[in-house]
Design a protein around this motif. Structure first.
Motif, PDB file in Angstrom:
ATOM      1  N   ILE A  30      -0.310 -17.802   3.235  1.00  0.00           N
ATOM      2  CA  ILE A  30       0.432 -17.850   4.217  1.00  0.00           C
ATOM      3  C   ILE A  30       0.639 -16.386   4.956  1.00  0.00           C
ATOM      4  CG2 ILE A  30       3.038 -17.694   4.770  1.00  0.00           C
ATOM      5  CD1 ILE A  30       3.148 -20.153   2.463  1.00  0.00           C
ATOM      6  N   SER A  31       0.562 -15.337   4.283  1.00  0.00           N
ATOM      7  CA  SER A  31       0.566 -13.965   4.647  1.00  0.00           C
ATOM      8  C   SER A  31      -0.723 -13.728   5.612  1.00  0.00           C
ATOM      9  CB  SER A  31       0.728 -12.876   3.645  1.00  0.00           C
ATOM     10  OG  SER A  31      -0.332 -13.040   2.863  1.00  0.00           O
ATOM     11  N   LYS A  32      -1.619 -14.407   5.642  1.00  0.00           N
ATOM     12  CA  LYS A  32      -3.010 -14.140   6.206  1.00  0.00           C
ATOM     13  C   LYS A  32      -2.871 -14.940   7.574  1.00  0.00           C
ATOM     14  CE  LYS A  32      -5.696 -14.671   2.820  1.00  0.00           C
ATOM     15  NZ  LYS A  32      -6.853 -14.513   1.976  1.00  0.00           N
ATOM     16  N   LEU A  33      -2.059 -15.935   7.571  1.00  0.00           N
ATOM     17  CA  LEU A  33      -2.281 -16.875   8.937  1.00  0.00           C
ATOM     18  C   LEU A  33      -2.341 -16.072  10.199  1.00  0.00           C
ATOM     19  CD1 LEU A  33       0.151 -19.787   7.385  1.00  0.00           C
ATOM     20  CD2 LEU A  33      -2.438 -19.486   7.456  1.00  0.00           C
ATOM     21  N   ALA A  34      -1.566 -15.359  10.450  1.00  0.00           N
ATOM     22  CA  ALA A  34      -1.608 -14.944  11.749  1.00  0.00           C
ATOM     23  C   ALA A  34      -2.871 -13.669  11.924  1.00  0.00           C
ATOM     24  CB  ALA A  34      -0.107 -14.002  11.957  1.00  0.00           C
ATOM     25  N   GLY A  35      -3.008 -13.288  10.936  1.00  0.00           N
ATOM     26  CA  GLY A  35      -4.106 -12.356  10.822  1.00  0.00           C
ATOM     27  C   GLY A  35      -5.439 -13.080  11.110  1.00  0.00           C
ATOM     28  N   ARG A  36      -5.703 -14.287  10.375  1.00  0.00           N
ATOM     29  CA  ARG A  36      -6.803 -15.069  10.548  1.00  0.00           C
ATOM     30  C   ARG A  36      -7.045 -15.752  12.029  1.00  0.00           C
ATOM     31  NH1 ARG A  36     -10.847 -15.860   9.335  1.00  0.00           N
ATOM     32  NH2 ARG A  36     -11.120 -18.006   8.899  1.00  0.00           N
ATOM     33  N   ALA A  37      -5.727 -16.087  12.423  1.00  0.00           N
ATOM     34  CA  ALA A  37      -5.491 -16.546  13.882  1.00  0.00           C
ATOM     35  C   ALA A  37      -6.263 -15.509  15.001  1.00  0.00           C
ATOM     36  CB  ALA A  37      -4.454 -16.751  14.575  1.00  0.00           C
ATOM     37  N   ALA A  38      -5.969 -14.080  14.763  1.00  0.00           N
ATOM     38  CA  ALA A  38      -6.484 -13.032  15.653  1.00  0.00           C
ATOM     39  C   ALA A  38      -8.024 -12.888  15.392  1.00  0.00           C
ATOM     40  CB  ALA A  38      -5.831 -11.763  15.161  1.00  0.00           C
ATOM     41  N   GLU A  39      -8.326 -13.122  14.111  1.00  0.00           N
ATOM     42  CA  GLU A  39      -9.879 -12.788  13.927  1.00  0.00           C
ATOM     43  C   GLU A  39     -10.683 -13.992  14.305  1.00  0.00           C
ATOM     44  OE1 GLU A  39     -12.563 -13.111   9.712  1.00  0.00           O
ATOM     45  OE2 GLU A  39     -10.395 -12.895   9.234  1.00  0.00           O
ATOM     46  N   VAL A  40     -10.269 -15.217  14.170  1.00  0.00           N
ATOM     47  CA  VAL A  40     -11.162 -16.220  14.705  1.00  0.00           C
ATOM     48  C   VAL A  40     -11.241 -15.996  16.425  1.00  0.00           C
ATOM     49  CG1 VAL A  40     -11.220 -18.901  15.406  1.00  0.00           C
ATOM     50  CG2 VAL A  40     -10.425 -17.910  12.829  1.00  0.00           C
ATOM     51  N   GLN A  41      -9.903 -15.659  17.096  1.00  0.00           N
ATOM     52  CA  GLN A  41     -10.035 -15.384  18.382  1.00  0.00           C
ATOM     53  C   GLN A  41     -11.140 -14.220  18.641  1.00  0.00           C
ATOM     54  OE1 GLN A  41      -8.638 -16.582  21.129  1.00  0.00           O
ATOM     55  NE2 GLN A  41      -9.879 -15.154  22.299  1.00  0.00           N
ATOM     56  N   GLY A  42     -11.113 -13.309  17.915  1.00  0.00           N
ATOM     57  CA  GLY A  42     -12.381 -12.388  18.267  1.00  0.00           C
ATOM     58  C   GLY A  42     -13.675 -12.970  18.080  1.00  0.00           C
ATOM     59  N   LEU A  43     -13.834 -13.982  17.293  1.00  0.00           N
ATOM     60  CA  LEU A  43     -15.022 -14.771  17.163  1.00  0.00           C
ATOM     61  C   LEU A  43     -15.590 -15.518  18.304  1.00  0.00           C
ATOM     62  CD1 LEU A  43     -15.057 -15.679  13.349  1.00  0.00           C
ATOM     63  CD2 LEU A  43     -16.320 -14.095  14.334  1.00  0.00           C
ATOM     64  N   VAL A  44     -14.389 -16.025  18.789  1.00  0.00           N
ATOM     65  CA  VAL A  44     -14.364 -16.658  20.073  1.00  0.00           C
ATOM     66  C   VAL A  44     -15.086 -16.204  21.208  1.00  0.00           C
ATOM     67  CG1 VAL A  44     -13.413 -18.019  21.851  1.00  0.00           C
ATOM     68  CG2 VAL A  44     -12.819 -18.521  19.359  1.00  0.00           C
ATOM     69  N   SER A  45     -14.416 -14.877  21.425  1.00  0.00           N
ATOM     70  CA  SER A  45     -14.708 -14.079  22.347  1.00  0.00           C
ATOM     71  C   SER A  45     -16.010 -13.239  22.116  1.00  0.00           C
ATOM     72  CB  SER A  45     -13.664 -12.596  22.462  1.00  0.00           C
ATOM     73  OG  SER A  45     -12.429 -13.245  22.864  1.00  0.00           O
ATOM     74  N   ALA A  46     -16.504 -13.122  21.165  1.00  0.00           N
ATOM     75  CA  ALA A  46     -17.779 -12.468  20.927  1.00  0.00           C
ATOM     76  C   ALA A  46     -19.024 -13.446  21.025  1.00  0.00           C
ATOM     77  CB  ALA A  46     -17.864 -11.790  19.409  1.00  0.00           C
TER      78      ALA A  46
END
Length: 251
Positions: A27-43
């Motif tokens: 649960i504590s990593k949900l928001a961070g994982r969303a940002a991480e996946v967004q970075g993968l989309v952009s890259a």
């Protein structure tokens, strides 16, 4: 050493505490994982039209090795599969956390339990969507391979055998040698098939983009569902003890 019957409740409690901790970490990593996946989309996905994507795939197919896979599509498909598999594990951990937090069935004061059930249903739906993404790569290869087979001529092999007879005195010896020949008829692939394969690759490329965005959105939605309803999820009946288990909680 205590009897086995007295160890069981402590073992169960220990495992439940472990699962609660794993769930809270997820649960504590949900928001961070969303940002991480967004970075993968952009890259991994440049801003370009599907027409341009298809044109580049068509040119690569025409100039590349016969029957070669589309490395770009395989790369992003593999990325989606890995991220979906990770999301699947994270959602399972949150679901188990919520299951442990759910109190025993009782009459009255069940609004918080209903909130728990609603969030659990949403998490299950998200997990089912992630599960479908894990199998996408194999389905793509199966469909593409069936079409590429119509375009690419598979080399055929033939075996020629020659027998020689040698006479030495009163002995006759037979010896044989084999020669393998490989042949493949050269023919230009039908233009429609080439365009179909390129269009299929372009569709899969875009599908991978959409799926990776869905993985990101899944983390966002799961995070909102849990954090906005944190109090009810953690203590559905307002008993102040985390569903009667005296567990510590992040909420």
């Amino acid at each position: 050493r205590p009897p086995r019957s007295t160890l069981f409740p402590y073992t169960t409690l220990f495992r439940s505490q472990q699962l609660l901790q794993t769930g809270e970490e997820a649960i504590s990593k949900l928001a961070g994982r969303a940002a991480e996946v967004q970075g993968l989309v952009s890259a991994n996905f440049a801003a370009k039209s599907l027409a341009d994507v298809q044109a580049s795939f068509e040119a690569a197919f025409a100039s590349g090795a016969p029957g070669a896979v589309n490395a770009e599509v395989v790369k992003v498909h593999t990325l989606v599969r890995e991220q979906a598999a990770q999301a699947l594990e994270d959602l399972k951990a949150v679901e188990m956390w919520l299951m442990i937090k759910t109190p025993e069935v009782a009459d009255g004061n069940n609004f918080g339990v209903e909130v728990q059930a609603f969030v659990a249903g949403e998490l299950k739906a998200m997990r089912t969507e992630m599960l479908g993404m894990v199998d996408g790569l194999s389905a793509y290869h199966l469909l593409r391979g069936a079409t590429v087979e119509k375009v690419t001529k598979t080399p055929s092999k033939s075996m020629d055998e020659e027998t020689k007879v040698a006479v030495e005195g009163d002995k006759t010896t037979n010896s044989s040698s084999k020669t393998t020949k490989t042949s493949a008829a050269e023919s230009a692939p039908l233009p429609d098939y080439v365009k179909y394969i390129a269009a299929l690759d372009a569709k899969e490329y875009h599908a991978c983009y959409s799926k990776l965005v869905d993985v990101r959105n899944t983390y966002v939605k799961a995070n909102l569902a849990v954090t906005k309803n944190g109090k009810k999820l953690n203590d559905p009946r307002g008993e102040g003890d985390g569903s009667g288990h005296n567990y510590s909680s992040m909420f």
